[in-house]
Design an enzyme around this catalytic site. Structure first.
Site, PDB file in Angstrom:
ATOM      1  N   LEU A  33       0.810  -1.219   0.000  1.00  0.00           N
ATOM      2  CA  LEU A  33       0.000   0.000   0.000  1.00  0.00           C
ATOM      3  C   LEU A  33       0.844   1.269   0.000  1.00  0.00           C
ATOM      4  CD1 LEU A  33      -2.727  -1.145   2.559  1.00  0.00           C
ATOM      5  CD2 LEU A  33      -2.710  -1.384   0.065  1.00  0.00           C
ATOM      6  N   HIS A  34       0.351   2.268  -0.726  1.00  0.00           N
ATOM      7  CA  HIS A  34       0.965   3.593  -0.767  1.00  0.00           C
ATOM      8  C   HIS A  34      -0.144   4.615  -0.525  1.00  0.00           C
ATOM      9  CE1 HIS A  34      -0.827   3.669  -4.720  1.00  0.00           C
ATOM     10  NE2 HIS A  34      -0.090   2.642  -5.125  1.00  0.00           N
ATOM     11  N   GLU A  35       0.227   5.903  -0.595  1.00  0.00           N
ATOM     12  CA  GLU A  35      -0.746   6.958  -0.288  1.00  0.00           C
ATOM     13  C   GLU A  35      -1.966   6.913  -1.216  1.00  0.00           C
ATOM     14  OE1 GLU A  35      -1.116   9.444   2.171  1.00  0.00           O
ATOM     15  OE2 GLU A  35       0.283   8.072   3.131  1.00  0.00           O
ATOM     16  N   HIS A  37      -3.554   4.187  -2.302  1.00  0.00           N
ATOM     17  CA  HIS A  37      -4.488   3.258  -1.662  1.00  0.00           C
ATOM     18  C   HIS A  37      -5.084   3.894  -0.395  1.00  0.00           C
ATOM     19  CE1 HIS A  37      -1.566   0.251  -3.541  1.00  0.00           C
ATOM     20  NE2 HIS A  37      -2.717  -0.146  -4.051  1.00  0.00           N
ATOM     21  N   GLN A  61      -5.771 -12.542 -12.757  1.00  0.00           N
ATOM     22  CA  GLN A  61      -5.717 -11.326 -13.565  1.00  0.00           C
ATOM     23  C   GLN A  61      -4.317 -11.074 -14.123  1.00  0.00           C
ATOM     24  OE1 GLN A  61      -6.933  -8.738 -10.164  1.00  0.00           O
ATOM     25  NE2 GLN A  61      -5.410  -7.314 -10.952  1.00  0.00           N
ATOM     26  N   LEU A 185       1.260   7.342  -8.188  1.00  0.00           N
ATOM     27  CA  LEU A 185       1.765   6.313  -7.266  1.00  0.00           C
ATOM     28  C   LEU A 185       1.282   4.940  -7.738  1.00  0.00           C
ATOM     29  CD1 LEU A 185       1.351   7.938  -3.729  1.00  0.00           C
ATOM     30  CD2 LEU A 185       3.279   8.056  -5.322  1.00  0.00           C
ATOM     31  N   SER A 187       2.220   0.471  -6.963  1.00  0.00           N
ATOM     32  CA  SER A 187       3.073  -0.532  -6.318  1.00  0.00           C
ATOM     33  C   SER A 187       4.218  -0.912  -7.247  1.00  0.00           C
ATOM     34  CB  SER A 187       2.252  -1.776  -5.983  1.00  0.00           C
ATOM     35  OG  SER A 187       1.145  -1.397  -5.197  1.00  0.00           O
ATOM     36  N   ARG A 188       3.987  -0.798  -8.560  1.00  0.00           N
ATOM     37  CA  ARG A 188       5.030  -1.192  -9.520  1.00  0.00           C
ATOM     38  C   ARG A 188       6.160  -0.162  -9.622  1.00  0.00           C
ATOM     39  NH1 ARG A 188       0.368  -3.858 -12.350  1.00  0.00           N
ATOM     40  NH2 ARG A 188       0.855  -6.081 -12.209  1.00  0.00           N
TER      41      ARG A 188
HETATM   42  P1  AMP Z   1      -3.997  -2.242  -6.754  1.00  0.00           P
HETATM   43  O1  AMP Z   1      -3.490  -2.599  -5.402  1.00  0.00           O
HETATM   44  O2  AMP Z   1      -2.942  -1.732  -7.677  1.00  0.00           O
HETATM   45  O3  AMP Z   1      -4.897  -3.287  -7.356  1.00  0.00           O
HETATM   46  O4  AMP Z   1      -4.929  -0.973  -6.519  1.00  0.00           O
HETATM   47  C1  AMP Z   1      -6.018  -1.023  -5.641  1.00  0.00           C
HETATM   48  C2  AMP Z   1      -6.864   0.212  -5.831  1.00  0.00           C
HETATM   49  O5  AMP Z   1      -6.084   1.358  -5.572  1.00  0.00           O
HETATM   50  C3  AMP Z   1      -7.398   0.345  -7.261  1.00  0.00           C
HETATM   51  O6  AMP Z   1      -8.742   0.826  -7.204  1.00  0.00           O
HETATM   52  C4  AMP Z   1      -6.472   1.366  -7.858  1.00  0.00           C
HETATM   53  O7  AMP Z   1      -7.064   2.114  -8.907  1.00  0.00           O
HETATM   54  C5  AMP Z   1      -6.213   2.253  -6.650  1.00  0.00           C
HETATM   55  N1  AMP Z   1      -4.976   3.015  -6.833  1.00  0.00           N
HETATM   56  C6  AMP Z   1      -3.734   2.514  -7.050  1.00  0.00           C
HETATM   57  N2  AMP Z   1      -2.860   3.524  -7.215  1.00  0.00           N
HETATM   58  C7  AMP Z   1      -3.568   4.675  -7.109  1.00  0.00           C
HETATM   59  C8  AMP Z   1      -3.238   6.056  -7.200  1.00  0.00           C
HETATM   60  N3  AMP Z   1      -1.999   6.470  -7.427  1.00  0.00           N
HETATM   61  N4  AMP Z   1      -4.227   6.958  -7.029  1.00  0.00           N
HETATM   62  C9  AMP Z   1      -5.499   6.556  -6.806  1.00  0.00           C
HETATM   63  N5  AMP Z   1      -5.876   5.267  -6.715  1.00  0.00           N
HETATM   64  C10 AMP Z   1      -4.923   4.341  -6.860  1.00  0.00           C
END
Ligand code: AMP
Length: 281
Positions: A33-35, A37, A61, A185, A187-188
């Site tokens: 998680l980052h800001e 999330h 996925q 932001l 995770s990658r």
């Molecule tokens: P993930 O963990 O990448 O599957 O992301 C989980 C949720 O966080 C998804 O709804 C993403 O669109 C959202 N998310 C990831 N990065 C961002 C970001 N930089 N800004 C806003 N939402 C994000």
């Protein structure tokens, strides 16, 4: 904050809130998680009485040559961050808990929307997202579910199947959280070398430059070409640079609001971003 790893445990944790008709908010994630999330979770806390966050790296996925095995898994750190922002329940199931030990026989395919942009490069990706998100919706049964606009196409796919299948919840889209230098932001981003991290904000700066060019009357297709050139010159391998209407129809002229989409690789790391450009008549 409670942490649940089984569907039964989660149901037991949510049962009192359900009986008391509390508003349940849900934020599905893959962790690390980052800001970005955490801003989804903050938004959920504002609107809901109880907030559930899931952390699940969903194997179906990921394509065969993608990063499922190496995807960063940082559960302890994530759990502390979630408790700090006010998450009530963390749901962190195993793959076996979610899928059992049989393959999935049911697929959810959202035609057209899923087949464009990232769907072309990542066949089956959005079907995998649709299946896991539907399962999670059925498990959590939230009133509201929060998704980031960073994954614009994913948000559109989810809104579509929620509507088509009458899933009884409201989907909320949350704006993109960016680093100070404009990089969305993700995770990658952690995969990037120092040098690649220096180049990565070119994605956002080229989107902002494109917005200014569109507002000064430059042709949309020429603007897209300039983005492609800028990215290539900065060391990216471009997957796509495209323009769509906000509801993801193909457009070739800037005569209405347009969303600019980029997917591009730095080394093996694929980054995506988008910008909604308003048309002011
Ligand atoms: P993930 O963990 O990448 O599957 O992301 C989980 C949720 O966080 C998804 O709804 C993403 O669109 C959202 N998310 C990831 N990065 C961002 C970001 N930089 N800004 C806003 N939402 C994000």
């Amino acid at each position: 904050m409670k942490t649940e790893t089984t569907i039964q445990g989660l149901s037991a944790s949510l049962s009192p809130a359900r009986s008391a008709r509390k508003i349940i908010g849900f934020v599905p994630t893959m962790g690390n998680l980052h800001e970005g999330h955490l801003n989804l979770v903050r938004e959920a806390c504002q609107l809901c009485d109880m907030v559930v966050v899931s952390i699940f790296v969903n194997p179906i996925q990921f394509g065969p040559n993608e990063d499922f095995e190496n995807y960063p898994r940082t559960l302890e750190q994530d759990s502390r961050a979630l408790a700090d922002v006010g998450c009530d329940v963390l749901f962190a199931p195993t793959v076996e808990q979610m899928y059992g030990n049989q393959p999935n026989f049911t697929n959810i395919h959202v035609s057209e929307i899923s087949e464009d942009l990232c769907g072309l490069q990542r066949p089956g990706h959005f079907d995998g997202v649709a299946v896991v998100v539907t399962k999670l919706f059925n498990i959590v049964q939230p009133n509201f579910a929060f998704f980031g606009q960073k994954d614009y196409q994913q948000l559109a796919v989810i809104r579509q199947f929620v509507r088509d299948l009458n899933i009884p919840l409201e989907v909320i889209g949350v704006p993109i959280t960016r680093a100070e230098d404009g990089l969305a932001l993700s995770s990658r981003n952690g995969y990037l070398s120092e040098e690649q991290r220096q180049s990565a904000p070119t994605i956002f700066s080229s989107l902002k430059a494109a917005e200014a060019q569109l507002h000064s009357g430059r042709d949309l297709l020429a603007v897209l070409d300039t983005i492609r050139q800028t990215l290539t010159q900065s060391g990216f391998v471009v997957d796509y640079v495209e323009a769509r209407s906000p509801d993801l129809q193909k457009i070739s002229e800037f005569n209405q609001d347009v969303v600019l989409f980029i997917a591009a690789k730095l080394g093996n790391t694929r980054l995506i971003d988008n910008l909604h450009v308003k048309h002011t008549a």
